[in-house]
Scaffold this active site. Sequence first.
Site, PDB file in Angstrom:
ATOM      1  N   LEU A  35       4.253  36.573  -0.142  1.00  0.00           N
ATOM      2  CA  LEU A  35       5.290  36.003  -1.013  1.00  0.00           C
ATOM      3  C   LEU A  35       5.724  34.614  -0.533  1.00  0.00           C
ATOM      4  O   LEU A  35       6.879  34.389  -0.151  1.00  0.00           O
ATOM      5  CB  LEU A  35       6.488  36.947  -1.158  1.00  0.00           C
ATOM      6  CG  LEU A  35       6.172  38.272  -1.875  1.00  0.00           C
ATOM      7  CD1 LEU A  35       7.387  39.208  -1.880  1.00  0.00           C
ATOM      8  CD2 LEU A  35       5.667  38.045  -3.292  1.00  0.00           C
ATOM      9  N   THR A 100      -3.494  29.904   6.687  1.00  0.00           N
ATOM     10  CA  THR A 100      -3.743  31.058   5.797  1.00  0.00           C
ATOM     11  C   THR A 100      -5.212  31.157   5.404  1.00  0.00           C
ATOM     12  O   THR A 100      -5.810  32.235   5.478  1.00  0.00           O
ATOM     13  CB  THR A 100      -2.844  30.955   4.538  1.00  0.00           C
ATOM     14  OG1 THR A 100      -1.521  31.317   4.923  1.00  0.00           O
ATOM     15  CG2 THR A 100      -3.317  31.887   3.433  1.00  0.00           C
ATOM     16  N   THR A 134     -13.684  29.059  -4.504  1.00  0.00           N
ATOM     17  CA  THR A 134     -13.546  28.013  -5.520  1.00  0.00           C
ATOM     18  C   THR A 134     -14.803  27.148  -5.628  1.00  0.00           C
ATOM     19  O   THR A 134     -15.571  27.028  -4.669  1.00  0.00           O
ATOM     20  CB  THR A 134     -12.345  27.101  -5.126  1.00  0.00           C
ATOM     21  OG1 THR A 134     -12.342  25.950  -5.946  1.00  0.00           O
ATOM     22  CG2 THR A 134     -12.428  26.639  -3.669  1.00  0.00           C
ATOM     23  N   ASP A 135     -14.967  26.520  -6.779  1.00  0.00           N
ATOM     24  CA  ASP A 135     -16.084  25.580  -6.939  1.00  0.00           C
ATOM     25  C   ASP A 135     -15.852  24.285  -6.165  1.00  0.00           C
ATOM     26  O   ASP A 135     -16.785  23.489  -5.982  1.00  0.00           O
ATOM     27  CB  ASP A 135     -16.360  25.288  -8.420  1.00  0.00           C
ATOM     28  CG  ASP A 135     -15.180  24.660  -9.155  1.00  0.00           C
ATOM     29  OD1 ASP A 135     -14.103  24.480  -8.557  1.00  0.00           O
ATOM     30  OD2 ASP A 135     -15.349  24.337 -10.361  1.00  0.00           O
ATOM     31  N   GLU A 136     -14.596  24.072  -5.696  1.00  0.00           N
ATOM     32  CA  GLU A 136     -14.304  22.808  -5.003  1.00  0.00           C
ATOM     33  C   GLU A 136     -15.047  22.682  -3.674  1.00  0.00           C
ATOM     34  O   GLU A 136     -15.154  21.585  -3.134  1.00  0.00           O
ATOM     35  CB  GLU A 136     -12.792  22.660  -4.777  1.00  0.00           C
ATOM     36  CG  GLU A 136     -12.025  22.658  -6.078  1.00  0.00           C
ATOM     37  CD  GLU A 136     -10.647  22.039  -5.985  1.00  0.00           C
ATOM     38  OE1 GLU A 136     -10.326  21.407  -4.977  1.00  0.00           O
ATOM     39  OE2 GLU A 136      -9.899  22.175  -6.963  1.00  0.00           O
ATOM     40  N   TYR A 159      -7.683  21.294   1.173  1.00  0.00           N
ATOM     41  CA  TYR A 159      -7.779  22.620   0.522  1.00  0.00           C
ATOM     42  C   TYR A 159      -9.230  23.088   0.469  1.00  0.00           C
ATOM     43  O   TYR A 159      -9.553  24.198   0.908  1.00  0.00           O
ATOM     44  CB  TYR A 159      -7.196  22.549  -0.900  1.00  0.00           C
ATOM     45  CG  TYR A 159      -7.593  23.735  -1.765  1.00  0.00           C
ATOM     46  CD1 TYR A 159      -7.107  25.007  -1.496  1.00  0.00           C
ATOM     47  CD2 TYR A 159      -8.482  23.584  -2.838  1.00  0.00           C
ATOM     48  CE1 TYR A 159      -7.484  26.102  -2.279  1.00  0.00           C
ATOM     49  CE2 TYR A 159      -8.858  24.661  -3.623  1.00  0.00           C
ATOM     50  CZ  TYR A 159      -8.351  25.921  -3.338  1.00  0.00           C
ATOM     51  OH  TYR A 159      -8.743  27.000  -4.105  1.00  0.00           O
ATOM     52  N   LYS A 163     -11.134  26.294   2.275  1.00  0.00           N
ATOM     53  CA  LYS A 163     -11.821  27.368   1.530  1.00  0.00           C
ATOM     54  C   LYS A 163     -13.294  27.438   1.938  1.00  0.00           C
ATOM     55  O   LYS A 163     -13.864  28.526   2.080  1.00  0.00           O
ATOM     56  CB  LYS A 163     -11.703  27.142   0.016  1.00  0.00           C
ATOM     57  CG  LYS A 163     -10.316  27.321  -0.558  1.00  0.00           C
ATOM     58  CD  LYS A 163      -9.764  28.741  -0.441  1.00  0.00           C
ATOM     59  CE  LYS A 163     -10.460  29.742  -1.329  1.00  0.00           C
ATOM     60  NZ  LYS A 163      -9.776  31.067  -1.303  1.00  0.00           N
ATOM     61  N   ASP A 289      -3.373   7.685  -8.583  1.00  0.00           N
ATOM     62  CA  ASP A 289      -4.385   8.737  -8.483  1.00  0.00           C
ATOM     63  C   ASP A 289      -4.161   9.603  -7.245  1.00  0.00           C
ATOM     64  O   ASP A 289      -3.586   9.144  -6.245  1.00  0.00           O
ATOM     65  CB  ASP A 289      -5.779   8.099  -8.423  1.00  0.00           C
ATOM     66  CG  ASP A 289      -6.842   8.997  -9.020  1.00  0.00           C
ATOM     67  OD1 ASP A 289      -6.534  10.168  -9.338  1.00  0.00           O
ATOM     68  OD2 ASP A 289      -7.992   8.529  -9.171  1.00  0.00           O
TER      69      ASP A 289
END
Length: 354
Positions: A35, A100, A134-136, A159, A163, A289
Amino acid sequence: MSTIFVTGGAGFIGSALVRLLLAETGHVVVNIDKLTYAGNLESLDDCAGDPRHVFSHTDICDRAALDALFARHRPVGVIHLAAESHVDRSIHAAGDFVQTNVVGTFTLLEAARAYWTGLPPGERETFRFHHVSTDEVFGSLGATGLFSESTAYDPRSPYSASKASSDHLVRAWHHTYGLPTLVTNCSNNYGPRQFPEKLIPLMILNALAGKPLPIYGKGENVRDWLYVDDHARALRTVFERGQVGATYCIGGNSERTNIQVVDALCGILDRLRPRPAGRYGQLKTFVADRPGHDLRYAIDAGKIGRELGWRPQESFESGLEKTVQWYLAHQDWVGHVQTGEYRHWLETNYGERK
Ligand code: NAD
Ligand code: DAU
Protein backbone atom coordinates in the site's frame (compact mmCIF):
# COMPACT_ATOMS: atom_id res chain seq x y z
CA MET A 1 -9.66 -24.73 -3.58
CA SER A 2 -6.06 -23.83 -4.33
CA THR A 3 -4.41 -20.55 -3.46
CA ILE A 4 -2.58 -18.04 -5.67
CA PHE A 5 -0.43 -15.18 -4.42
CA VAL A 6 -0.85 -11.91 -6.30
CA THR A 7 1.65 -9.19 -5.34
CA GLY A 8 0.67 -5.57 -6.01
CA GLY A 9 -3.01 -6.50 -6.07
CA ALA A 10 -4.10 -3.11 -4.74
CA GLY A 11 -2.59 -1.38 -7.76
CA PHE A 12 -4.08 -0.65 -11.17
CA ILE A 13 -3.38 -3.92 -13.02
CA GLY A 14 -3.19 -6.06 -9.89
CA SER A 15 -6.70 -5.09 -8.78
CA ALA A 16 -8.05 -5.96 -12.25
CA LEU A 17 -6.31 -9.34 -12.03
CA VAL A 18 -7.61 -10.05 -8.51
CA ARG A 19 -11.14 -9.22 -9.68
CA LEU A 20 -10.79 -11.52 -12.70
CA LEU A 21 -9.33 -14.44 -10.69
CA LEU A 22 -12.13 -14.21 -8.10
CA ALA A 23 -14.82 -13.98 -10.78
CA GLU A 24 -13.56 -16.61 -13.20
CA THR A 25 -11.62 -19.17 -11.13
CA GLY A 26 -12.18 -20.96 -7.85
CA HIS A 27 -8.82 -19.89 -6.40
CA VAL A 28 -8.29 -18.21 -3.08
CA VAL A 29 -6.30 -15.06 -3.87
CA VAL A 30 -3.81 -13.84 -1.29
CA ASN A 31 -3.17 -10.23 -2.22
CA ILE A 32 0.24 -9.08 -0.96
CA ASP A 33 0.65 -5.31 -1.10
CA LYS A 34 2.61 -2.69 0.80
CA LEU A 35 0.00 0.00 0.00
CA THR A 36 2.34 2.65 -1.29
CA TYR A 37 0.76 5.81 -2.69
CA ALA A 38 -0.25 3.65 -5.72
CA GLY A 39 -2.04 1.00 -3.67
CA ASN A 40 -5.72 1.72 -3.25
CA LEU A 41 -8.04 -0.59 -1.35
CA GLU A 42 -11.01 1.29 -2.82
CA SER A 43 -10.02 -0.32 -6.14
CA LEU A 44 -10.93 -3.63 -4.48
CA ASP A 45 -14.21 -2.56 -2.86
CA ASP A 46 -16.16 -5.12 -4.86
CA CYS A 47 -13.84 -7.94 -3.62
CA ALA A 48 -13.69 -6.88 0.04
CA GLY A 49 -16.52 -9.16 1.19
CA ASP A 50 -15.33 -12.18 -0.79
CA PRO A 51 -13.99 -14.89 1.54
CA ARG A 52 -11.65 -16.02 -1.28
CA HIS A 53 -9.84 -12.67 -1.15
CA VAL A 54 -7.25 -12.44 1.60
CA PHE A 55 -5.45 -9.12 1.84
CA SER A 56 -2.01 -9.02 3.42
CA HIS A 57 -0.41 -5.65 4.10
CA THR A 58 3.16 -6.77 3.41
CA ASP A 59 6.28 -5.36 1.78
CA ILE A 60 7.86 -7.79 -0.70
CA CYS A 61 11.25 -6.80 0.72
CA ASP A 62 10.27 -8.39 4.07
CA ARG A 63 11.60 -11.94 3.85
CA ALA A 64 10.27 -13.11 7.22
CA ALA A 65 6.76 -11.92 6.41
CA LEU A 66 6.89 -13.63 3.01
CA ASP A 67 8.11 -16.90 4.55
CA ALA A 68 5.22 -16.80 7.00
CA LEU A 69 2.72 -16.20 4.19
CA PHE A 70 4.07 -19.13 2.13
CA ALA A 71 3.95 -21.41 5.18
CA ARG A 72 0.43 -20.37 6.13
CA HIS A 73 -1.26 -20.31 2.70
CA ARG A 74 0.76 -22.88 0.67
CA PRO A 75 0.08 -21.34 -2.77
CA VAL A 76 0.18 -23.17 -6.12
CA GLY A 77 1.88 -20.13 -7.63
CA VAL A 78 2.72 -16.45 -7.51
CA ILE A 79 1.81 -13.71 -9.98
CA HIS A 80 4.19 -10.88 -9.17
CA LEU A 81 3.06 -7.35 -10.05
CA ALA A 82 4.23 -5.33 -7.04
CA ALA A 83 6.53 -2.58 -8.27
CA GLU A 84 7.21 1.10 -8.44
CA SER A 85 5.71 1.74 -11.87
CA HIS A 86 5.95 5.40 -12.87
CA VAL A 87 8.82 6.52 -15.12
CA ASP A 88 8.71 10.19 -14.07
CA ARG A 89 8.98 9.27 -10.38
CA SER A 90 11.92 7.00 -11.17
CA ILE A 91 13.79 9.97 -12.61
CA HIS A 92 13.41 11.82 -9.29
CA ALA A 93 13.66 8.95 -6.78
CA ALA A 94 15.39 5.96 -8.36
CA GLY A 95 16.20 4.39 -4.98
CA ASP A 96 12.61 3.30 -4.37
CA PHE A 97 12.65 1.54 -7.74
CA VAL A 98 15.86 -0.34 -7.02
CA GLN A 99 14.54 -1.31 -3.60
CA THR A 100 11.14 -2.68 -4.59
CA ASN A 101 11.70 -3.76 -8.18
CA VAL A 102 15.15 -5.32 -7.73
CA VAL A 103 15.61 -6.12 -4.02
CA GLY A 104 11.90 -6.91 -3.59
CA THR A 105 11.84 -9.28 -6.56
CA PHE A 106 15.03 -10.96 -5.31
CA THR A 107 13.48 -11.36 -1.83
CA LEU A 108 10.27 -12.79 -3.26
CA LEU A 109 12.22 -15.17 -5.51
CA GLU A 110 14.22 -16.45 -2.54
CA ALA A 111 11.11 -16.93 -0.39
CA ALA A 112 9.35 -18.71 -3.27
CA ARG A 113 12.40 -20.90 -3.92
CA ALA A 114 12.64 -21.95 -0.27
CA TYR A 115 8.96 -22.85 -0.22
CA TRP A 116 9.07 -24.57 -3.63
CA THR A 117 12.13 -26.64 -2.65
CA GLY A 118 10.17 -28.11 0.25
CA LEU A 119 7.14 -29.13 -1.84
CA PRO A 120 6.39 -32.77 -2.70
CA PRO A 121 7.51 -33.64 -6.30
CA GLY A 122 4.08 -33.30 -7.98
CA GLU A 123 3.48 -29.87 -6.46
CA ARG A 124 7.02 -28.76 -7.33
CA GLU A 125 6.28 -29.48 -10.98
CA THR A 126 3.03 -27.55 -11.14
CA PHE A 127 4.17 -24.53 -9.06
CA ARG A 128 4.61 -21.33 -11.09
CA PHE A 129 6.36 -18.02 -10.43
CA HIS A 130 4.98 -15.53 -12.96
CA HIS A 131 6.83 -12.22 -13.18
CA VAL A 132 4.90 -9.33 -14.73
CA SER A 133 7.16 -6.97 -16.65
CA THR A 134 7.11 -4.25 -19.24
CA ASP A 135 8.04 -3.62 -22.87
CA GLU A 136 10.21 -0.71 -21.66
CA VAL A 137 13.05 -3.17 -20.93
CA PHE A 138 13.65 -3.33 -24.70
CA GLY A 139 14.51 0.36 -25.02
CA SER A 140 13.17 2.58 -27.76
CA LEU A 141 12.16 1.87 -31.38
CA GLY A 142 12.56 4.13 -34.38
CA ALA A 143 9.73 4.70 -36.81
CA THR A 144 9.46 1.01 -37.72
CA GLY A 145 9.90 -2.42 -36.14
CA LEU A 146 8.34 -4.26 -33.21
CA PHE A 147 9.60 -5.65 -29.89
CA SER A 148 9.36 -9.42 -29.56
CA GLU A 149 10.56 -12.13 -27.18
CA SER A 150 13.95 -12.18 -28.94
CA THR A 151 14.60 -8.41 -28.75
CA ALA A 152 17.78 -7.57 -26.83
CA TYR A 153 17.38 -5.69 -23.57
CA ASP A 154 18.24 -1.96 -23.69
CA PRO A 155 16.54 -0.23 -20.73
CA ARG A 156 17.03 3.52 -20.63
CA SER A 157 15.19 4.91 -17.59
CA PRO A 158 15.72 4.08 -13.91
CA TYR A 159 12.29 2.40 -13.98
CA SER A 160 13.00 0.23 -17.01
CA ALA A 161 16.51 -0.59 -15.77
CA SER A 162 15.05 -1.81 -12.47
CA LYS A 163 12.44 -3.90 -14.28
CA ALA A 164 15.09 -5.33 -16.62
CA SER A 165 17.17 -6.29 -13.57
CA SER A 166 14.21 -8.09 -12.07
CA ASP A 167 13.51 -9.95 -15.34
CA HIS A 168 17.14 -11.15 -15.37
CA LEU A 169 16.89 -12.33 -11.77
CA VAL A 170 13.74 -14.31 -12.53
CA ARG A 171 15.31 -16.03 -15.56
CA ALA A 172 18.46 -16.76 -13.56
CA TRP A 173 16.40 -18.40 -10.80
CA HIS A 174 14.89 -20.67 -13.46
CA HIS A 175 18.16 -21.60 -15.13
CA THR A 176 20.17 -21.96 -11.93
CA TYR A 177 17.69 -23.41 -9.45
CA GLY A 178 14.98 -24.79 -11.74
CA LEU A 179 12.27 -22.55 -10.25
CA PRO A 180 9.34 -22.86 -12.71
CA THR A 181 9.11 -19.25 -13.90
CA LEU A 182 7.18 -17.32 -16.53
CA VAL A 183 7.89 -13.75 -17.69
CA THR A 184 5.50 -11.45 -19.52
CA ASN A 185 6.45 -8.09 -21.04
CA CYS A 186 3.45 -5.89 -21.71
CA SER A 187 2.86 -2.56 -23.40
CA ASN A 188 1.08 0.50 -21.91
CA ASN A 189 -2.10 -0.33 -20.03
CA TYR A 190 -5.08 1.98 -19.58
CA GLY A 191 -8.53 1.63 -18.08
CA PRO A 192 -10.47 2.14 -14.84
CA ARG A 193 -8.67 2.70 -11.52
CA GLN A 194 -5.32 3.85 -12.94
CA PHE A 195 -3.56 6.32 -10.65
CA PRO A 196 -3.87 9.81 -12.19
CA GLU A 197 -0.13 10.33 -12.63
CA LYS A 198 -0.20 8.30 -15.87
CA LEU A 199 -1.04 9.94 -19.21
CA ILE A 200 -4.66 8.88 -19.75
CA PRO A 201 -6.21 9.41 -16.29
CA LEU A 202 -4.14 12.58 -15.78
CA MET A 203 -5.52 14.04 -19.01
CA ILE A 204 -9.12 13.05 -18.18
CA LEU A 205 -9.03 14.59 -14.71
CA ASN A 206 -7.17 17.73 -15.79
CA ALA A 207 -9.63 18.24 -18.64
CA LEU A 208 -12.63 17.90 -16.33
CA ALA A 209 -11.05 20.42 -13.96
CA GLY A 210 -10.36 22.86 -16.83
CA LYS A 211 -6.60 22.57 -16.19
CA PRO A 212 -3.86 22.46 -18.88
CA LEU A 213 -3.21 19.09 -20.57
CA PRO A 214 0.62 18.83 -20.33
CA ILE A 215 2.09 17.12 -23.39
CA TYR A 216 5.80 16.34 -23.16
CA GLY A 217 7.96 17.60 -26.04
CA LYS A 218 6.11 17.57 -29.36
CA GLY A 219 3.69 14.79 -28.38
CA GLU A 220 5.07 12.57 -31.13
CA ASN A 221 6.14 9.69 -28.88
CA VAL A 222 4.28 6.47 -29.62
CA ARG A 223 2.93 3.89 -27.18
CA ASP A 224 1.04 0.63 -27.88
CA TRP A 225 -2.09 0.75 -25.70
CA LEU A 226 -3.79 -2.26 -24.11
CA TYR A 227 -7.00 -2.23 -22.06
CA VAL A 228 -6.27 -3.42 -18.53
CA ASP A 229 -8.81 -6.27 -18.51
CA ASP A 230 -7.20 -7.66 -21.68
CA HIS A 231 -3.87 -7.68 -19.83
CA ALA A 232 -5.47 -9.45 -16.86
CA ARG A 233 -6.87 -12.11 -19.22
CA ALA A 234 -3.45 -12.54 -20.80
CA LEU A 235 -1.83 -12.96 -17.37
CA ARG A 236 -4.32 -15.65 -16.41
CA THR A 237 -3.71 -17.43 -19.73
CA VAL A 238 0.07 -17.41 -19.33
CA PHE A 239 -0.07 -18.41 -15.66
CA GLU A 240 -2.31 -21.40 -16.45
CA ARG A 241 -0.86 -22.54 -19.79
CA GLY A 242 2.46 -20.82 -20.45
CA GLN A 243 5.56 -22.92 -21.03
CA VAL A 244 7.87 -22.99 -18.02
CA GLY A 245 10.92 -20.77 -18.52
CA ALA A 246 9.30 -18.91 -21.42
CA THR A 247 8.67 -15.22 -22.05
CA TYR A 248 5.53 -13.83 -23.68
CA CYS A 249 5.16 -10.33 -25.11
CA ILE A 250 1.69 -8.81 -24.65
CA GLY A 251 0.43 -5.80 -26.59
CA GLY A 252 -2.71 -4.16 -27.88
CA ASN A 253 -1.74 -3.66 -31.52
CA SER A 254 -2.91 -0.07 -30.94
CA GLU A 255 -0.05 2.31 -31.57
CA ARG A 256 -0.90 5.97 -31.04
CA THR A 257 1.14 9.14 -30.68
CA ASN A 258 0.50 10.97 -27.42
CA ILE A 259 -1.19 13.75 -29.37
CA GLN A 260 -3.56 11.21 -30.94
CA VAL A 261 -4.39 9.85 -27.47
CA VAL A 262 -5.11 13.30 -26.04
CA ASP A 263 -7.18 14.31 -29.10
CA ALA A 264 -9.22 11.10 -28.83
CA LEU A 265 -9.86 11.74 -25.12
CA CYS A 266 -10.86 15.33 -25.76
CA GLY A 267 -13.27 14.18 -28.50
CA ILE A 268 -14.98 11.72 -26.14
CA LEU A 269 -15.25 14.35 -23.39
CA ASP A 270 -16.62 16.95 -25.85
CA ARG A 271 -19.42 14.47 -26.59
CA LEU A 272 -20.09 13.10 -23.09
CA ARG A 273 -19.45 16.19 -20.95
CA PRO A 274 -19.47 19.31 -23.20
CA ARG A 275 -17.57 22.22 -21.72
CA PRO A 276 -19.27 25.64 -21.76
CA ALA A 277 -15.87 27.38 -22.00
CA GLY A 278 -15.02 25.66 -25.31
CA ARG A 279 -13.61 22.41 -26.64
CA TYR A 280 -11.30 20.38 -24.37
CA GLY A 281 -8.58 20.38 -27.04
CA GLN A 282 -7.99 24.08 -26.26
CA LEU A 283 -6.41 22.94 -22.95
CA LYS A 284 -3.53 21.12 -24.70
CA THR A 285 -0.20 22.58 -23.56
CA PHE A 286 3.26 21.55 -24.75
CA VAL A 287 5.73 21.32 -21.86
CA ALA A 288 9.38 20.36 -21.39
CA ASP A 289 10.16 16.83 -22.50
CA ARG A 290 10.79 13.90 -20.11
CA PRO A 291 14.58 13.35 -19.84
CA GLY A 292 15.58 10.34 -21.92
CA HIS A 293 12.03 10.04 -23.27
CA ASP A 294 11.77 6.81 -25.32
CA LEU A 295 10.39 7.59 -28.77
CA ARG A 296 8.32 4.54 -29.62
CA TYR A 297 7.23 1.22 -28.13
CA ALA A 298 5.33 -1.39 -30.14
CA ILE A 299 4.80 -5.09 -29.45
CA ASP A 300 4.58 -8.14 -31.68
CA ALA A 301 2.10 -10.22 -29.65
CA GLY A 302 2.15 -13.06 -32.20
CA LYS A 303 3.62 -15.70 -29.88
CA ILE A 304 0.96 -15.51 -27.17
CA GLY A 305 -1.70 -15.48 -29.90
CA ARG A 306 -0.33 -18.51 -31.76
CA GLU A 307 0.66 -20.62 -28.75
CA LEU A 308 -1.99 -19.72 -26.17
CA GLY A 309 -4.82 -18.25 -28.25
CA TRP A 310 -4.91 -14.88 -26.42
CA ARG A 311 -6.00 -11.79 -28.30
CA PRO A 312 -7.20 -8.41 -26.99
CA GLN A 313 -10.98 -8.11 -26.90
CA GLU A 314 -11.08 -4.33 -26.64
CA SER A 315 -10.21 -1.90 -29.45
CA PHE A 316 -8.48 1.34 -28.43
CA GLU A 317 -11.65 3.29 -29.25
CA SER A 318 -13.99 1.04 -27.23
CA GLY A 319 -11.55 0.80 -24.33
CA LEU A 320 -10.99 4.54 -24.18
CA GLU A 321 -14.72 5.24 -24.20
CA LYS A 322 -15.21 2.77 -21.31
CA THR A 323 -12.33 4.37 -19.44
CA VAL A 324 -13.68 7.92 -19.74
CA GLN A 325 -17.14 6.72 -18.72
CA TRP A 326 -15.67 4.96 -15.68
CA TYR A 327 -13.87 8.10 -14.45
CA LEU A 328 -17.01 10.19 -15.03
CA ALA A 329 -19.13 7.70 -13.07
CA HIS A 330 -16.70 7.16 -10.20
CA GLN A 331 -16.19 10.60 -8.77
CA ASP A 332 -15.91 9.06 -5.27
CA TRP A 333 -12.83 7.03 -6.25
CA VAL A 334 -11.38 10.06 -8.04
CA GLY A 335 -12.18 12.47 -5.22
CA HIS A 336 -10.65 10.23 -2.58
CA VAL A 337 -7.46 9.88 -4.61
CA GLN A 338 -7.29 13.65 -5.07
CA THR A 339 -7.85 14.41 -1.37
CA GLY A 340 -5.74 11.51 -0.09
CA GLU A 341 -8.78 9.98 1.61
CA TYR A 342 -8.17 6.71 -0.25
CA ARG A 343 -5.48 6.06 2.34
CA HIS A 344 -8.17 5.67 5.01
CA TRP A 345 -6.84 2.16 5.63
CA LEU A 346 -4.21 3.85 7.78
CA GLU A 347 -6.89 4.25 10.46
CA THR A 348 -8.72 0.97 9.85
CA ASN A 349 -7.80 -2.65 10.19
CA TYR A 350 -8.44 -4.00 6.72
CA GLY A 351 -7.77 -7.67 6.10
CA GLU A 352 -4.93 -9.82 7.28
CA ARG A 353 -1.86 -8.16 8.80
CA LYS A 354 1.47 -9.78 9.32
P1 NAD B 1 0.72 0.44 -9.81
O1 NAD B 1 1.76 1.45 -9.50
O2 NAD B 1 -0.67 0.90 -10.10
O3 NAD B 1 0.60 -0.60 -8.60
C1 NAD B 1 1.72 -1.16 -7.96
C2 NAD B 1 1.25 -1.84 -6.69
O4 NAD B 1 2.40 -2.44 -6.07
C3 NAD B 1 0.61 -0.91 -5.66
O5 NAD B 1 -0.58 -1.46 -5.14
C4 NAD B 1 1.69 -0.77 -4.59
O6 NAD B 1 1.16 -0.53 -3.30
C5 NAD B 1 2.36 -2.13 -4.67
N1 NAD B 1 3.74 -2.11 -4.17
C6 NAD B 1 4.71 -1.22 -4.48
N2 NAD B 1 5.84 -1.50 -3.80
C7 NAD B 1 5.58 -2.62 -3.06
C8 NAD B 1 6.34 -3.42 -2.16
N3 NAD B 1 7.61 -3.11 -1.85
N4 NAD B 1 5.76 -4.49 -1.59
C9 NAD B 1 4.45 -4.81 -1.87
N5 NAD B 1 3.69 -4.08 -2.70
C10 NAD B 1 4.24 -3.00 -3.29
O7 NAD B 1 1.31 -0.42 -10.99
P2 NAD B 1 0.58 -1.07 -12.26
O8 NAD B 1 0.49 -0.07 -13.33
O9 NAD B 1 -0.63 -1.79 -11.81
O10 NAD B 1 1.71 -2.14 -12.69
C11 NAD B 1 1.74 -3.43 -12.12
C12 NAD B 1 2.90 -4.19 -12.69
O11 NAD B 1 2.77 -4.29 -14.09
C13 NAD B 1 4.26 -3.54 -12.43
O12 NAD B 1 5.19 -4.56 -12.16
C14 NAD B 1 4.59 -2.85 -13.73
O13 NAD B 1 5.98 -2.76 -13.93
C15 NAD B 1 3.94 -3.79 -14.73
N6 NAD B 1 3.49 -3.17 -15.99
C16 NAD B 1 2.72 -2.06 -15.96
C17 NAD B 1 2.25 -1.52 -17.16
C18 NAD B 1 1.39 -0.28 -17.20
O14 NAD B 1 1.14 0.25 -18.27
N7 NAD B 1 0.86 0.19 -16.08
C19 NAD B 1 2.62 -2.12 -18.37
C20 NAD B 1 3.43 -3.26 -18.35
C21 NAD B 1 3.85 -3.78 -17.14
O1 DAU C 1 5.17 0.53 -21.73
C1 DAU C 1 4.75 0.04 -20.49
C2 DAU C 1 4.90 1.10 -19.43
O2 DAU C 1 3.88 2.07 -19.68
C3 DAU C 1 4.77 0.56 -18.02
O3 DAU C 1 5.82 -0.35 -17.77
C4 DAU C 1 4.81 1.70 -16.99
O4 DAU C 1 4.59 1.17 -15.68
C5 DAU C 1 3.71 2.67 -17.34
O5 DAU C 1 3.76 3.78 -16.45
C6 DAU C 1 3.83 3.15 -18.78
O6 DAU C 1 5.00 3.98 -18.94
P1 DAU C 1 4.96 5.33 -19.81
O7 DAU C 1 6.06 6.20 -19.38
O8 DAU C 1 4.85 5.00 -21.26
O9 DAU C 1 3.52 5.88 -19.32
P2 DAU C 1 3.03 7.36 -18.95
O10 DAU C 1 1.54 7.27 -18.79
O11 DAU C 1 3.82 7.96 -17.85
O12 DAU C 1 3.35 8.18 -20.27
C7 DAU C 1 2.81 7.78 -21.52
C8 DAU C 1 3.33 8.75 -22.57
O13 DAU C 1 2.77 10.05 -22.33
C9 DAU C 1 4.82 8.95 -22.51
O14 DAU C 1 5.31 9.13 -23.85
C10 DAU C 1 5.02 10.24 -21.72
C11 DAU C 1 3.78 11.03 -22.10
N1 DAU C 1 3.24 11.94 -21.07
C12 DAU C 1 3.01 11.43 -19.82
C13 DAU C 1 2.52 12.25 -18.83
C14 DAU C 1 2.28 11.70 -17.43
C15 DAU C 1 2.95 13.28 -21.38
O15 DAU C 1 3.13 13.71 -22.53
N2 DAU C 1 2.44 14.06 -20.41
C16 DAU C 1 2.22 13.62 -19.12
O16 DAU C 1 1.77 14.40 -18.27
